[in-house]
Scaffold this motif. Structure first.
Motif, PDB file in Angstrom:
ATOM      1  N   SER A 151       0.813  -1.219   0.000  1.00 44.04           N
ATOM      2  CA  SER A 151       0.000   0.000   0.000  1.00 44.04           C
ATOM      3  C   SER A 151       0.844   1.264   0.000  1.00 44.04           C
ATOM      4  O   SER A 151       0.293   2.364   0.010  1.00 44.04           O
ATOM      5  N   GLY A 152       2.160   1.134  -0.020  1.00 43.60           N
ATOM      6  CA  GLY A 152       2.977   2.323  -0.148  1.00 43.60           C
ATOM      7  C   GLY A 152       4.136   2.358   0.820  1.00 43.60           C
ATOM      8  O   GLY A 152       4.417   1.397   1.533  1.00 43.60           O
ATOM      9  N   ALA A 153       4.816   3.508   0.858  1.00 43.59           N
ATOM     10  CA  ALA A 153       6.019   3.646   1.676  1.00 43.59           C
ATOM     11  C   ALA A 153       5.798   4.704   2.744  1.00 43.59           C
ATOM     12  O   ALA A 153       5.148   5.730   2.494  1.00 43.59           O
ATOM     13  N   VAL A 154       6.344   4.452   3.926  1.00 41.82           N
ATOM     14  CA  VAL A 154       6.294   5.406   5.030  1.00 41.82           C
ATOM     15  C   VAL A 154       7.716   5.619   5.516  1.00 41.82           C
ATOM     16  O   VAL A 154       8.474   4.662   5.679  1.00 41.82           O
ATOM     17  N   LEU A 155       8.070   6.869   5.767  1.00 40.11           N
ATOM     18  CA  LEU A 155       9.425   7.199   6.227  1.00 40.11           C
ATOM     19  C   LEU A 155       9.334   7.823   7.612  1.00 40.11           C
ATOM     20  O   LEU A 155       8.620   8.817   7.800  1.00 40.11           O
ATOM     21  N   VAL A 156      10.045   7.228   8.569  1.00 43.60           N
ATOM     22  CA  VAL A 156      10.054   7.776   9.925  1.00 43.60           C
ATOM     23  C   VAL A 156      11.491   8.027  10.344  1.00 43.60           C
ATOM     24  O   VAL A 156      12.433   7.529   9.744  1.00 43.60           O
ATOM     25  N   ARG A 157      11.647   8.790  11.422  1.00 45.07           N
ATOM     26  CA  ARG A 157      12.994   9.152  11.899  1.00 45.07           C
ATOM     27  C   ARG A 157      13.560   8.084  12.809  1.00 45.07           C
ATOM     28  O   ARG A 157      12.825   7.426  13.550  1.00 45.07           O
ATOM     29  N   ASP A 158      14.863   7.930  12.738  1.00 38.97           N
ATOM     30  CA  ASP A 158      15.594   7.080  13.673  1.00 38.97           C
ATOM     31  C   ASP A 158      16.657   7.971  14.305  1.00 38.97           C
ATOM     32  O   ASP A 158      17.824   7.978  13.895  1.00 38.97           O
ATOM     33  N   ASP A 159      16.208   8.763  15.290  1.00 35.62           N
ATOM     34  CA  ASP A 159      17.097   9.747  15.894  1.00 35.62           C
ATOM     35  C   ASP A 159      18.318   9.083  16.514  1.00 35.62           C
ATOM     36  O   ASP A 159      18.217   8.041  17.177  1.00 35.62           O
ATOM     37  N   GLN A 160      19.465   9.732  16.311  1.00 31.00           N
ATOM     38  CA  GLN A 160      20.754   9.234  16.801  1.00 31.00           C
ATOM     39  C   GLN A 160      21.093   7.852  16.246  1.00 31.00           C
ATOM     40  O   GLN A 160      21.962   7.160  16.760  1.00 31.00           O
ATOM     41  N   ARG A 161      20.369   7.434  15.234  1.00 29.27           N
ATOM     42  CA  ARG A 161      20.584   6.111  14.635  1.00 29.27           C
ATOM     43  C   ARG A 161      20.461   5.009  15.689  1.00 29.27           C
ATOM     44  O   ARG A 161      21.129   3.979  15.625  1.00 29.27           O
ATOM     45  N   ALA A 162      19.575   5.246  16.651  1.00 32.78           N
ATOM     46  CA  ALA A 162      19.465   4.350  17.803  1.00 32.78           C
ATOM     47  C   ALA A 162      18.978   2.967  17.381  1.00 32.78           C
ATOM     48  O   ALA A 162      19.516   1.945  17.839  1.00 32.78           O
ATOM     49  N   LEU A 163      17.945   2.937  16.557  1.00 30.42           N
ATOM     50  CA  LEU A 163      17.417   1.641  16.117  1.00 30.42           C
ATOM     51  C   LEU A 163      18.467   0.903  15.290  1.00 30.42           C
ATOM     52  O   LEU A 163      18.682  -0.296  15.457  1.00 30.42           O
ATOM     53  N   GLU A 164      19.124   1.648  14.397  1.00 31.74           N
ATOM     54  CA  GLU A 164      20.147   1.044  13.542  1.00 31.74           C
ATOM     55  C   GLU A 164      21.241   0.414  14.401  1.00 31.74           C
ATOM     56  O   GLU A 164      21.644  -0.728  14.169  1.00 31.74           O
ATOM     57  N   ARG A 165      21.692   1.137  15.408  1.00 34.74           N
ATOM     58  CA  ARG A 165      22.747   0.610  16.285  1.00 34.74           C
ATOM     59  C   ARG A 165      22.252  -0.594  17.076  1.00 34.74           C
ATOM     60  O   ARG A 165      22.991  -1.562  17.275  1.00 34.74           O
ATOM     61  N   ALA A 166      21.013  -0.511  17.528  1.00 28.96           N
ATOM     62  CA  ALA A 166      20.469  -1.616  18.335  1.00 28.96           C
ATOM     63  C   ALA A 166      20.389  -2.891  17.510  1.00 28.96           C
ATOM     64  O   ALA A 166      20.707  -3.985  17.998  1.00 28.96           O
ATOM     65  N   LEU A 167      20.008  -2.774  16.264  1.00 32.37           N
ATOM     66  CA  LEU A 167      19.917  -3.968  15.419  1.00 32.37           C
ATOM     67  C   LEU A 167      21.301  -4.491  15.072  1.00 32.37           C
ATOM     68  O   LEU A 167      21.536  -5.694  15.029  1.00 32.37           O
ATOM     69  N   ILE A 168      22.229  -3.578  14.802  1.00 30.51           N
ATOM     70  CA  ILE A 168      23.598  -4.001  14.508  1.00 30.51           C
ATOM     71  C   ILE A 168      24.178  -4.759  15.698  1.00 30.51           C
ATOM     72  O   ILE A 168      24.893  -5.750  15.529  1.00 30.51           O
ATOM     73  N   ALA A 169      23.858  -4.308  16.915  1.00 31.91           N
ATOM     74  CA  ALA A 169      24.407  -4.949  18.115  1.00 31.91           C
ATOM     75  C   ALA A 169      24.021  -6.417  18.199  1.00 31.91           C
ATOM     76  O   ALA A 169      24.755  -7.228  18.776  1.00 31.91           O
ATOM     77  N   THR A 170      22.876  -6.770  17.623  1.00 31.13           N
ATOM     78  CA  THR A 170      22.454  -8.171  17.690  1.00 31.13           C
ATOM     79  C   THR A 170      23.295  -9.065  16.791  1.00 31.13           C
ATOM     80  O   THR A 170      23.147 -10.287  16.822  1.00 31.13           O
ATOM     81  N   ALA A 171      24.186  -8.486  15.993  1.00 31.63           N
ATOM     82  CA  ALA A 171      25.000  -9.267  15.058  1.00 31.63           C
ATOM     83  C   ALA A 171      26.334  -9.680  15.633  1.00 31.63           C
ATOM     84  O   ALA A 171      27.090 -10.398  14.974  1.00 31.63           O
ATOM     85  N   SER A 172      26.634  -9.259  16.846  1.00 35.94           N
ATOM     86  CA  SER A 172      28.007  -9.369  17.345  1.00 35.94           C
ATOM     87  C   SER A 172      28.543 -10.794  17.312  1.00 35.94           C
ATOM     88  O   SER A 172      29.721 -11.021  17.057  1.00 35.94           O
ATOM     89  N   ASP A 173      27.699 -11.776  17.556  1.00 33.73           N
ATOM     90  CA  ASP A 173      28.194 -13.151  17.534  1.00 33.73           C
ATOM     91  C   ASP A 173      27.648 -13.932  16.341  1.00 33.73           C
ATOM     92  O   ASP A 173      27.704 -15.168  16.316  1.00 33.73           O
ATOM     93  N   LYS A 174      27.158 -13.208  15.346  1.00 33.60           N
ATOM     94  CA  LYS A 174      26.520 -13.895  14.221  1.00 33.60           C
ATOM     95  C   LYS A 174      27.205 -13.616  12.883  1.00 33.60           C
ATOM     96  O   LYS A 174      26.917 -14.287  11.897  1.00 33.60           O
ATOM     97  N   ILE A 175      28.054 -12.618  12.834  1.00 29.23           N
ATOM     98  CA  ILE A 175      28.796 -12.327  11.594  1.00 29.23           C
ATOM     99  C   ILE A 175      30.271 -12.228  11.963  1.00 29.23           C
ATOM    100  O   ILE A 175      30.602 -12.053  13.149  1.00 29.23           O
ATOM    101  N   PRO A 176      31.165 -12.358  10.995  1.00 29.23           N
ATOM    102  CA  PRO A 176      32.600 -12.266  11.309  1.00 29.23           C
ATOM    103  C   PRO A 176      32.922 -10.993  12.074  1.00 29.23           C
ATOM    104  O   PRO A 176      32.403  -9.909  11.759  1.00 29.23           O
ATOM    105  N   TYR A 177      33.782 -11.115  13.059  1.00 27.26           N
ATOM    106  CA  TYR A 177      34.037  -9.990  13.955  1.00 27.26           C
ATOM    107  C   TYR A 177      34.564  -8.772  13.204  1.00 27.26           C
ATOM    108  O   TYR A 177      34.185  -7.636  13.506  1.00 27.26           O
ATOM    109  N   GLU A 178      35.444  -9.003  12.229  1.00 25.73           N
ATOM    110  CA  GLU A 178      36.028  -7.844  11.531  1.00 25.73           C
ATOM    111  C   GLU A 178      34.956  -7.085  10.746  1.00 25.73           C
ATOM    112  O   GLU A 178      35.050  -5.877  10.568  1.00 25.73           O
ATOM    113  N   VAL A 179      33.927  -7.820  10.291  1.00 22.05           N
ATOM    114  CA  VAL A 179      32.831  -7.156   9.583  1.00 22.05           C
ATOM    115  C   VAL A 179      31.974  -6.379  10.583  1.00 22.05           C
ATOM    116  O   VAL A 179      31.584  -5.236  10.326  1.00 22.05           O
TER     117      VAL A 179
END
Lengths: 312, 125
Positions: free
Chosen positions: B86-114
């Motif tokens: 039904s379309g696209a919605v754009l919302v803010r992710d202030d301080q990139r908080a959500l982005e960082r929180a999701l990245i943090a869940t990768a710490s033991d799931k992807i190669p450490y250097e990545v």
């Protein structure tokens, strides 16, 4: 015993040959008494076109005996006596096609150590180095000629071996950015112009997928798939002109490819994102070697996708 | 806007050009966080998702919708885009908080250097 490399090409392997015996000793003696003719290996002109000769001593005593570096350059604009440097370079170039010029395991690239190349280099030594001007030869129609010819000095007749023909098509991002296909095709699909929906990997289609990501391994994978590092024959048309770059890390290691479009610029497709003709700075990609490539800091080479090429 | 079914939710780092991108499964609490942010984050006005070309381009999540179908979520550089039929919605992710929180869940799931590279690119909070 001296190994001489003419630092000439950007995509093709540079010509190499051997100079030994009395001639090598004479050259070294001449340079030892005209030390300012010698330039360091990392000096001088680094642009497109002839960048001088790289001279390496292959035996353990020559450099000590003559107090010369084991590796140095001549006729590259980096010495204090370019006149003498050119004179010695001319002597060495004249030995390029001698019968003993290939008698050593370190001489790997003999494809272009030929009379036409020798004559070209001898003529290039006589010409003052100008700012390089890209002068791609574009005859009418779809077939064009390679960039290794384009950056050589205009006005000098090019030996046929410098000129590779290839084909181009008009830039057509819509074909690649179709929502049904965009995420399933990557840079390699785009550059080889094969939309397989497999997020193709160099070498995978032919059982020789790269095991590490560097120029040599990814190149070998593409060659295994049917890419050509030298001129591809007309029978293999359409021959797409591709460029390979590498992100060497640390932390970010990957490969990326470009393909030349009919309009003269280069298109590319960063992974599953949209195909485009602009670089990371938003500028049209006129030359992948100088485009803003983000973390893909190593330019490997140009090569050709031949008709027989398969990707998966 | 709940995913409802408890199905596993995959997240992909849009990183490479040639190689396949790293992917991993989001833990339930991260899925809940994503859904909560999508429901409450302020709309982003006069903004547009950027496309930097080569290099890190954010995270993408295929989020099941309780009413059926999948929402394609992209999180990058302070914005979250949710695309459905039904379309696209754009919302803010202030301080990139959500982005960082999701990245943090990768710490033991992807190669450490990545993992380290991505964190370096996104930068500290």
């Amino acid at each position: 015993m001296l190994k001489i490399t003419a630092d000439l090409f950007s995509g093709l392997p540079n010509p190499e040959w051997l100079v030994e015996g009395a001639e090598a000793a004479s050259v070294l003696h001449d340079l030892a008494t005209n030390r300012h003719a010698v330039a360091s290996a990392d000096s001088g002109f680094t642009g497109l076109g002839f960048r001088g000769l790289v001279v390496e001593t292959l035996d353990e005593h020559s450099s000590d005996e003559f107090s010369l570096p084991t590796k140095f350059r001549l006729a590259n604009g980096g010495s204090l006596n370019e006149s003498k440097s050119h004179e010695v370079a001319e002597r060495l170039i004249s030995r390029m096609t001698a019968s003993t010029a290939a008698n050593h395991p370190s001489i790997l690239n003999r494809d272009y150590a030929t009379d036409p190349v020798k004559n070209y280099l001898l003529q290039a030594l006589k010409e003052p180095r100008k700012k390089s001007v890209v002068s791609t030869v574009e005859p009418e129609g779809e077939t064009q000629e390679t960039a290794d010819a384009a950056h050589l000095k205009p006005g000098i007749k090019l030996p046929p071996i410098f000129v590779c023909a290839y084909e181009t098509t008009p830039f057509n991002p819509a074909f690649w950015n179709d929502p049904a296909h965009i995420s399933k095709n990557n840079c390699y699909n785009y550059a080889s112009n094969r939309r397989t929906d497999t997020f193709a990997q160099p070498g995978r289609a032919t059982g020789h997928m790269y095991s590490v990501i560097n120029c040599a391994e990814v190149t070998n994978g593409a060659v295994s798939d049917g890419a050509s590092l030298t001129c591809a024959p007309a029978s293999q048309a359409p021959r797409w002109y591709m460029a390979l770059v590498i992100a060497p890390g640390p932390g970010f290691v990957d490969f990326h490819w470009y393909r030349k479009a009919k309009e003269g610029f280069w298109g590319h497709k960063p992974g599953g994102t949209a195909a485009r003709n602009t670089d990371n700075s938003g500028h049209i990609v006129n030359d992948p070697r100088t485009a803003d490539r983000g973390p893909y800091t190593i330019f490997c080479r140009f090569m050709y996708a031949q008709n027989k090429m398969v990707v998966k | 806007m709940s995913s409802g079914s408890g199905a596993q939710v995959q997240v992909e780092v849009d990183l490479y050009s040639g190689r396949p991108n790293p992917t991993w499964t989001l833990p339930p609490e991260a899925v809940a966080l994503l859904e909560q942010r999508l429901a409450t984050a302020p709309r982003a006005t006069n903004a547009r998702m950027s496309d930097p070309g080569l290099g890190y381009r954010g995270l993408t999540v295929a989020l099941p919708i309780s009413t059926g179908g999948v929402a394609s979520i992209r999180i990058f550089a302070g914005l979250v885009e949710r695309v459905t039929a039904s379309g696209a919605v754009l919302v803010r992710d202030d301080q990139r908080a959500l982005e960082r929180a999701l990245i943090a869940t990768a710490s033991d799931k992807i190669p450490y250097e990545v993992f380290e590279y991505i964190n370096r690119i996104v930068g500290p909070a």
